[in-house]
Scaffold this motif. Sequence first.
Motif, PDB file in Angstrom:
ATOM      1  N   LYS A  30       0.816  -1.209   0.000  1.00 15.96           N
ATOM      2  CA  LYS A  30       0.000   0.000   0.000  1.00 15.96           C
ATOM      3  C   LYS A  30       0.856   1.268   0.000  1.00 15.96           C
ATOM      4  O   LYS A  30       0.370   2.342  -0.313  1.00 15.96           O
ATOM      5  N   PHE A  31       2.115   1.151   0.376  1.00 15.04           N
ATOM      6  CA  PHE A  31       2.999   2.316   0.414  1.00 15.04           C
ATOM      7  C   PHE A  31       3.759   2.523  -0.888  1.00 15.04           C
ATOM      8  O   PHE A  31       4.552   3.446  -0.996  1.00 15.04           O
ATOM      9  N   ALA A  32       3.521   1.651  -1.851  1.00 14.73           N
ATOM     10  CA  ALA A  32       4.192   1.781  -3.152  1.00 14.73           C
ATOM     11  C   ALA A  32       3.651   3.013  -3.867  1.00 14.73           C
ATOM     12  O   ALA A  32       2.535   3.466  -3.592  1.00 14.73           O
ATOM     13  N   PRO A  33       4.429   3.552  -4.786  1.00 14.61           N
ATOM     14  CA  PRO A  33       3.898   4.667  -5.582  1.00 14.61           C
ATOM     15  C   PRO A  33       2.590   4.224  -6.235  1.00 14.61           C
ATOM     16  O   PRO A  33       2.487   3.118  -6.759  1.00 14.61           O
ATOM     17  N   GLN A  34       1.612   5.081  -6.214  1.00 13.96           N
ATOM     18  CA  GLN A  34       0.268   4.694  -6.619  1.00 13.96           C
ATOM     19  C   GLN A  34       0.040   4.710  -8.124  1.00 13.96           C
ATOM     20  O   GLN A  34      -1.076   4.860  -8.574  1.00 13.96           O
ATOM     21  N   GLY A  35       1.085   4.570  -8.899  1.00 13.37           N
ATOM     22  CA  GLY A  35       0.900   4.440 -10.336  1.00 13.37           C
ATOM     23  C   GLY A  35       0.332   3.068 -10.647  1.00 13.37           C
ATOM     24  O   GLY A  35       0.702   2.072 -10.033  1.00 13.37           O
ATOM     25  N   GLY A  36      -0.568   3.000 -11.600  1.00 12.62           N
ATOM     26  CA  GLY A  36      -1.219   1.733 -11.920  1.00 12.62           C
ATOM     27  C   GLY A  36      -0.261   0.672 -12.402  1.00 12.62           C
ATOM     28  O   GLY A  36      -0.364  -0.494 -12.030  1.00 12.62           O
ATOM     29  N   LEU A 101      -6.844  -3.089  -8.599  1.00 14.98           N
ATOM     30  CA  LEU A 101      -6.320  -2.479  -9.819  1.00 14.98           C
ATOM     31  C   LEU A 101      -7.432  -1.950 -10.718  1.00 14.98           C
ATOM     32  O   LEU A 101      -7.321  -0.862 -11.290  1.00 14.98           O
ATOM     33  N   SER A 102      -8.500  -2.706 -10.864  1.00 11.66           N
ATOM     34  CA  SER A 102      -9.582  -2.251 -11.751  1.00 11.66           C
ATOM     35  C   SER A 102     -10.305  -1.041 -11.172  1.00 11.66           C
ATOM     36  O   SER A 102     -10.751  -0.164 -11.908  1.00 11.66           O
ATOM     37  N   ALA A 103     -10.402  -0.978  -9.856  1.00 13.82           N
ATOM     38  CA  ALA A 103     -11.095   0.152  -9.242  1.00 13.82           C
ATOM     39  C   ALA A 103     -10.239   1.414  -9.216  1.00 13.82           C
ATOM     40  O   ALA A 103     -10.769   2.516  -9.308  1.00 13.82           O
ATOM     41  N   CYS A 104      -8.942   1.264  -9.102  1.00  4.38           N
ATOM     42  CA  CYS A 104      -8.053   2.421  -8.917  1.00  4.38           C
ATOM     43  C   CYS A 104      -7.213   2.745 -10.147  1.00  4.38           C
ATOM     44  O   CYS A 104      -6.319   3.585 -10.072  1.00  4.38           O
ATOM     45  N   TRP A 105      -7.437   2.118 -11.253  1.00  8.95           N
ATOM     46  CA  TRP A 105      -6.598   2.325 -12.436  1.00  8.95           C
ATOM     47  C   TRP A 105      -6.752   3.732 -13.015  1.00  8.95           C
ATOM     48  O   TRP A 105      -5.782   4.346 -13.432  1.00  8.95           O
ATOM     49  N   ASP A 106      -7.966   4.241 -13.040  1.00 10.13           N
ATOM     50  CA  ASP A 106      -8.223   5.546 -13.661  1.00 10.13           C
ATOM     51  C   ASP A 106      -7.769   6.719 -12.797  1.00 10.13           C
ATOM     52  O   ASP A 106      -7.458   7.789 -13.322  1.00 10.13           O
ATOM     53  N   ALA A 107      -7.758   6.569 -11.494  1.00  5.65           N
ATOM     54  CA  ALA A 107      -7.336   7.641 -10.588  1.00  5.65           C
ATOM     55  C   ALA A 107      -6.215   7.128  -9.690  1.00  5.65           C
ATOM     56  O   ALA A 107      -6.435   6.810  -8.518  1.00  5.65           O
ATOM     57  N   PRO A 108      -4.988   7.014 -10.222  1.00  4.62           N
ATOM     58  CA  PRO A 108      -3.919   6.364  -9.468  1.00  4.62           C
ATOM     59  C   PRO A 108      -3.454   7.135  -8.236  1.00  4.62           C
ATOM     60  O   PRO A 108      -2.928   6.534  -7.310  1.00  4.62           O
ATOM     61  N   HIS A 109      -3.639   8.441  -8.190  1.00  3.32           N
ATOM     62  CA  HIS A 109      -3.132   9.213  -7.061  1.00  3.32           C
ATOM     63  C   HIS A 109      -4.202   9.557  -6.038  1.00  3.32           C
ATOM     64  O   HIS A 109      -3.921  10.186  -5.038  1.00  3.32           O
ATOM     65  N   ALA A 110      -5.423   9.160  -6.282  1.00  4.26           N
ATOM     66  CA  ALA A 110      -6.515   9.407  -5.343  1.00  4.26           C
ATOM     67  C   ALA A 110      -6.676   8.194  -4.429  1.00  4.26           C
ATOM     68  O   ALA A 110      -6.312   7.070  -4.788  1.00  4.26           O
ATOM     69  N   PHE A 111      -7.224   8.433  -3.246  1.00  2.00           N
ATOM     70  CA  PHE A 111      -7.512   7.319  -2.344  1.00  2.00           C
ATOM     71  C   PHE A 111      -8.646   6.499  -2.929  1.00  2.00           C
ATOM     72  O   PHE A 111      -9.699   7.034  -3.281  1.00  2.00           O
TER      73      PHE A 111
END
Length: 153
Positions: A30-36, A101-111
């Motif tokens: 979870k602490f990794a850079p939030q890029g998809g 991944l499918s839920a957060c792919w479009d907004a990688p920097h948002a919670f």
Amino acid sequence: MPLSVRRYRVNLCVQFGFLLVDFLINSFGKFAPQGGVVLLVIYILQVVCLIFSVIVLVLSFFSTYAFQAGLTGRLYQRFGPTLCVSACYLLLTVGLDVWLLSACWDAPHAFCWPAGLLPLFVAHRLVSVLHYYMYKRSSLVIADPSLYQDFDW
């Protein structure tokens, strides 16, 4: 063929290495850079380590006398729950990773925490503890000299 100390040490280090990678990804993923793409690579590494850990465990079964003598039922009684928990953990890991991944792919920097993810997340973490325990136990039990000797089963 008896299991030599050197061969067992290498086998054990490889198995614990795979467990360590999986544990670290579960702990700090979870602490990794939030890029998809970064998360995709991390999750692929986790799944590959899980698959290889099961392969190494099964390959260590093949070198036992019990397996070579055709006593696979005895080995399954002893190590079957570990393989079942490992398969369940692999499925839960893939399901959780795909959903995140499918839920957060479009907004990688948002919670991003979709509704309904909590039960899967909790089940994944609970089964992971069971997987770590059973896999480590099986890795240590596979060195039992009785599995490599010809005697009355």
